[in-house]
Design a protein around this motif. Sequence first.
Motif, PDB file in Angstrom:
ATOM      1  N   VAL A  39       0.859  -1.182   0.000  1.00 30.11           N
ATOM      2  CA  VAL A  39       0.000   0.000   0.000  1.00 30.11           C
ATOM      3  C   VAL A  39       0.889   1.224   0.000  1.00 30.11           C
ATOM      4  CG1 VAL A  39      -1.923  -1.073   1.182  1.00 30.11           C
ATOM      5  CG2 VAL A  39      -0.135  -0.003   2.512  1.00 30.11           C
ATOM      6  N   PHE A  40       0.371   2.305  -0.556  1.00 26.22           N
ATOM      7  CA  PHE A  40       1.120   3.551  -0.615  1.00 26.22           C
ATOM      8  C   PHE A  40       0.282   4.625   0.042  1.00 26.22           C
ATOM      9  CE2 PHE A  40       2.567   0.884  -3.970  1.00 26.22           C
ATOM     10  CZ  PHE A  40       3.919   1.119  -4.059  1.00 26.22           C
ATOM     11  N   PHE A  41       0.871   5.404   0.866  1.00 26.32           N
ATOM     12  CA  PHE A  41       0.143   6.559   1.368  1.00 26.32           C
ATOM     13  C   PHE A  41       1.101   7.673   1.737  1.00 26.32           C
ATOM     14  CE2 PHE A  41       0.789   3.665   4.797  1.00 26.32           C
ATOM     15  CZ  PHE A  41       1.098   4.444   5.899  1.00 26.32           C
ATOM     16  N   THR A  42       0.543   8.862   1.818  1.00 24.90           N
ATOM     17  CA  THR A  42       1.363  10.056   1.962  1.00 24.90           C
ATOM     18  C   THR A  42       1.352  10.519   3.411  1.00 24.90           C
ATOM     19  OG1 THR A  42       0.716  10.606  -0.255  1.00 24.90           O
ATOM     20  CG2 THR A  42       1.664  12.401   1.030  1.00 24.90           C
ATOM     21  N   VAL A  43       2.528  10.849   3.901  1.00 21.64           N
ATOM     22  CA  VAL A  43       2.662  11.241   5.306  1.00 21.64           C
ATOM     23  C   VAL A  43       3.400  12.568   5.372  1.00 21.64           C
ATOM     24  CG1 VAL A  43       3.614  10.564   7.552  1.00 21.64           C
ATOM     25  CG2 VAL A  43       2.836   8.808   5.955  1.00 21.64           C
ATOM     26  N   PRO A  44       2.858  13.545   6.087  1.00 24.34           N
ATOM     27  CA  PRO A  44       3.630  14.772   6.260  1.00 24.34           C
ATOM     28  C   PRO A  44       4.814  14.528   7.199  1.00 24.34           C
ATOM     29  CG  PRO A  44       1.539  14.928   7.424  1.00 24.34           C
ATOM     30  CD  PRO A  44       1.549  13.595   6.734  1.00 24.34           C
ATOM     31  N   TYR A  45       5.865  15.298   7.009  1.00 22.02           N
ATOM     32  CA  TYR A  45       7.093  15.142   7.818  1.00 22.02           C
ATOM     33  C   TYR A  45       6.779  15.093   9.308  1.00 22.02           C
ATOM     34  CZ  TYR A  45      11.532  16.462   9.965  1.00 22.02           C
ATOM     35  OH  TYR A  45      12.642  16.518  10.752  1.00 22.02           O
ATOM     36  N   SER A  46       5.853  15.973   9.718  1.00 24.08           N
ATOM     37  CA  SER A  46       5.579  16.098  11.151  1.00 24.08           C
ATOM     38  C   SER A  46       4.921  14.846  11.744  1.00 24.08           C
ATOM     39  CB  SER A  46       4.680  17.313  11.397  1.00 24.08           C
ATOM     40  OG  SER A  46       3.478  17.114  10.703  1.00 24.08           O
ATOM     41  N   ARG A  47       4.386  13.971  10.864  1.00 24.61           N
ATOM     42  CA  ARG A  47       3.697  12.791  11.400  1.00 24.61           C
ATOM     43  C   ARG A  47       4.461  11.487  11.140  1.00 24.61           C
ATOM     44  NH1 ARG A  47      -0.792  12.717  13.651  1.00 24.61           N
ATOM     45  NH2 ARG A  47      -1.118  10.536  13.078  1.00 24.61           N
ATOM     46  N   MET A  48       5.692  11.614  10.663  1.00 22.47           N
ATOM     47  CA  MET A  48       6.427  10.401  10.260  1.00 22.47           C
ATOM     48  C   MET A  48       6.578   9.416  11.414  1.00 22.47           C
ATOM     49  SD  MET A  48       9.313  11.794   7.642  1.00 22.47           S
ATOM     50  CE  MET A  48       9.854  10.251   6.937  1.00 22.47           C
ATOM     51  N   ASN A  49       6.906   9.946  12.583  1.00 25.96           N
ATOM     52  CA  ASN A  49       7.109   9.065  13.733  1.00 25.96           C
ATOM     53  C   ASN A  49       5.846   8.330  14.125  1.00 25.96           C
ATOM     54  OD1 ASN A  49       9.661   8.912  14.487  1.00 25.96           O
ATOM     55  ND2 ASN A  49       9.608  10.566  15.967  1.00 25.96           N
ATOM     56  N   GLN A  50       4.755   9.092  14.236  1.00 25.32           N
ATOM     57  CA  GLN A  50       3.489   8.487  14.644  1.00 25.32           C
ATOM     58  C   GLN A  50       3.082   7.381  13.664  1.00 25.32           C
ATOM     59  OE1 GLN A  50       3.534  12.203  14.948  1.00 25.32           O
ATOM     60  NE2 GLN A  50       1.601  12.637  15.986  1.00 25.32           N
ATOM     61  N   GLU A  51       3.210   7.697  12.359  1.00 30.89           N
ATOM     62  CA  GLU A  51       2.790   6.726  11.349  1.00 30.89           C
ATOM     63  C   GLU A  51       3.640   5.472  11.429  1.00 30.89           C
ATOM     64  OE1 GLU A  51       0.111   6.706   9.724  1.00 30.89           O
ATOM     65  OE2 GLU A  51      -0.447   8.698  10.406  1.00 30.89           O
ATOM     66  N   MET A  52       4.936   5.697  11.641  1.00 29.94           N
ATOM     67  CA  MET A  52       5.868   4.574  11.738  1.00 29.94           C
ATOM     68  C   MET A  52       5.430   3.637  12.860  1.00 29.94           C
ATOM     69  SD  MET A  52       8.920   3.944  10.353  1.00 29.94           S
ATOM     70  CE  MET A  52       9.525   5.553   9.975  1.00 29.94           C
ATOM     71  N   ARG A  53       5.078   4.252  13.982  1.00 27.81           N
ATOM     72  CA  ARG A  53       4.695   3.438  15.139  1.00 27.81           C
ATOM     73  C   ARG A  53       3.375   2.709  14.880  1.00 27.81           C
ATOM     74  NH1 ARG A  53       6.675   7.808  18.152  1.00 27.81           N
ATOM     75  NH2 ARG A  53       4.632   8.549  18.798  1.00 27.81           N
ATOM     76  N   ARG A  54       2.458   3.454  14.212  1.00 28.14           N
ATOM     77  CA  ARG A  54       1.137   2.868  13.960  1.00 28.14           C
ATOM     78  C   ARG A  54       1.268   1.666  13.012  1.00 28.14           C
ATOM     79  NH1 ARG A  54      -4.230   5.608  12.301  1.00 28.14           N
ATOM     80  NH2 ARG A  54      -3.016   7.093  11.123  1.00 28.14           N
ATOM     81  N   ILE A  55       2.105   1.851  11.993  1.00 28.07           N
ATOM     82  CA  ILE A  55       2.296   0.760  11.028  1.00 28.07           C
ATOM     83  C   ILE A  55       2.869  -0.458  11.733  1.00 28.07           C
ATOM     84  CG2 ILE A  55       3.700   0.060   9.041  1.00 28.07           C
ATOM     85  CD1 ILE A  55       3.461   3.124   8.200  1.00 28.07           C
ATOM     86  N   THR A  56       3.876  -0.194  12.579  1.00 25.01           N
ATOM     87  CA  THR A  56       4.512  -1.309  13.307  1.00 25.01           C
ATOM     88  C   THR A  56       3.484  -2.013  14.177  1.00 25.01           C
ATOM     89  OG1 THR A  56       6.538  -0.054  13.321  1.00 25.01           O
ATOM     90  CG2 THR A  56       6.444  -1.902  14.817  1.00 25.01           C
ATOM     91  N   ARG A  57       2.655  -1.202  14.853  1.00 21.47           N
ATOM     92  CA  ARG A  57       1.636  -1.775  15.739  1.00 21.47           C
ATOM     93  C   ARG A  57       0.666  -2.661  14.972  1.00 21.47           C
ATOM     94  NH1 ARG A  57       0.682   3.038  18.350  1.00 21.47           N
ATOM     95  NH2 ARG A  57      -1.206   3.381  17.157  1.00 21.47           N
ATOM     96  N   LEU A  58       0.380  -2.250  13.740  1.00 19.16           N
ATOM     97  CA  LEU A  58      -0.607  -2.994  12.952  1.00 19.16           C
ATOM     98  C   LEU A  58       0.039  -4.153  12.189  1.00 19.16           C
ATOM     99  CD1 LEU A  58      -2.646   0.031  11.575  1.00 19.16           C
ATOM    100  CD2 LEU A  58      -3.304  -1.518  13.406  1.00 19.16           C
ATOM    101  N   GLY A  59       1.325  -4.376  12.455  1.00 20.23           N
ATOM    102  CA  GLY A  59       2.001  -5.530  11.844  1.00 20.23           C
ATOM    103  C   GLY A  59       2.518  -5.258  10.445  1.00 20.23           C
ATOM    104  N   GLY A  60       2.547  -4.007  10.026  1.00 26.66           N
ATOM    105  CA  GLY A  60       3.014  -3.676   8.678  1.00 26.66           C
ATOM    106  C   GLY A  60       4.527  -3.583   8.615  1.00 26.66           C
ATOM    107  N   ARG A  61       5.050  -3.685   7.394  1.00 31.60           N
ATOM    108  CA  ARG A  61       6.496  -3.547   7.187  1.00 31.60           C
ATOM    109  C   ARG A  61       6.726  -2.464   6.135  1.00 31.60           C
ATOM    110  NH1 ARG A  61       9.673  -5.880   3.674  1.00 31.60           N
ATOM    111  NH2 ARG A  61       8.085  -7.349   2.996  1.00 31.60           N
TER     112      ARG A  61
END
Length: 399
Positions: A39-61
């Motif tokens: 999947v592809f999605f767009t993340v603003p710089y300011s949210r990179m950390n949060q998204e990274m953590r959320r993806i990890t939590r949801l089992g994504g790579r």
Amino acid sequence: MYSPSTLAGNRLFVYEVAGLNQNDNTDSLDYSIRQSGSVFFTVPYSRMNQEMRRITRLGGRIVSIKPLNGIAPVATVSSASTPQPIAQSSPVPEQTKKKAMTQAKEKTDIPVNIYRPNQPFIGKCIENYALVDEGGIGIVQHVTFDLSGGDLRYLEGQSIGIIPPGTDANGKPHKLRLYSIASTRHGDKLDDKTVSLCVRQLEYQHPETKETVYGVCSTYLCNIGVGDDVAITGPVGKEMLLPSDEDATIIMMATGTGIAPFRAFLWRMFKEQHEDYKFKGLAWLIFGVPKTANILYQEELEQIAAEFPDNFRLTYAISREQQNPQGGRMYIQHRVAEHADEIWNLLQSPKTHAYMCGLKGMEDGINDAMSGAATKNSADWSVYQKQLKKEHRWHVETY
Ligand code: FAD
């Protein structure tokens, strides 16, 4: 060289993520899963950390992160090929070059060697208290010195030198010993006039005589009295500095007194108020000690963890009380191995810095643990780690 703040501003990044299944949780990520599984999605710089953590939590790579304007990927993490922090194979973007210069300039603002051994600053001990609880192993003290009347300034992550009084076996004045600073630049009293250390008394059995030997400087510091003078040099060290990025992910791996620089980091992040630094990222401390009674600063660490559950994660490895999966003692490297995939994923973000401080012996085990995660992603940890070091994102101070 890639550096976190080259991404500063309102830039957008495209994440390619594999391993997510569409369900109620992933729906909240606001994208649809394609046939290919990526999947592809767009993340603003300011949210990179949060998204990274959320993806990890949801089992994504995370497979790759690319700036939306497509100059070059920040990192690619493909199971089919070696992860490439892109600087290895792509032209260095203009902004990166500019940032490298800014960093070099910033380094000149780091205080170093304000006081040298031939003319040390003479401070006064104002506090000396035990950090190991009853039943713990060894002696570790928190010692604070008054710096009033001098020019000694320092940053979190630096060290100072202490010259113990007296002479060595050859009748020469003792040489200085380095100690990581355990307080923030503002000091424990928040008046910019103190520096604190976390000192373990060195004690060992002489290999031949079998006599118990006590270290010169550590014994002196552990027993120093309030009001006593102390000869201080420095500060020194640029390896363990904390990035100014408030959204950074800071992974800290400590054994014993290796907690000292991380105490300074955590106090700056969570216990002090600053106009120019309001930490909003993730700090993760993995702390190895022999017994619960040896968890230095336990109360404060657990208080921070309770108060800031979204921003601070605390993981202990208590070797004589916890078991590793093989049934042996739980050392820090076992905890790192347990979380290696997650740490690996976090390291894919240029906003992540990893720090290691404490016993020299910890390095190999942690490298072995990270090698496992790298191999799963078809990468060579030693190559990857070199790249992280080049980017000033893998920091080591062991002694
Ligand atoms: P010394 O009297 O100098 O004795 C040390 C010597 O004893 C060794 O060189 C070795 O020859 C011998 N020795 C030691 N162990 C054994 C053994 N098991 N068997 C045989 N011989 C042995 N320490 C802290 O407590 N807290 C810190 O925050 C801290 N930060 C540091 C940061 C840096 C960058 C560095 C380089 C070191 C740091 N240290 C820290 C370690 C500190 O500098 C001293 O090395 C330590 O306190 C011992 O000094 P000492 O004078 O007590 O021992």
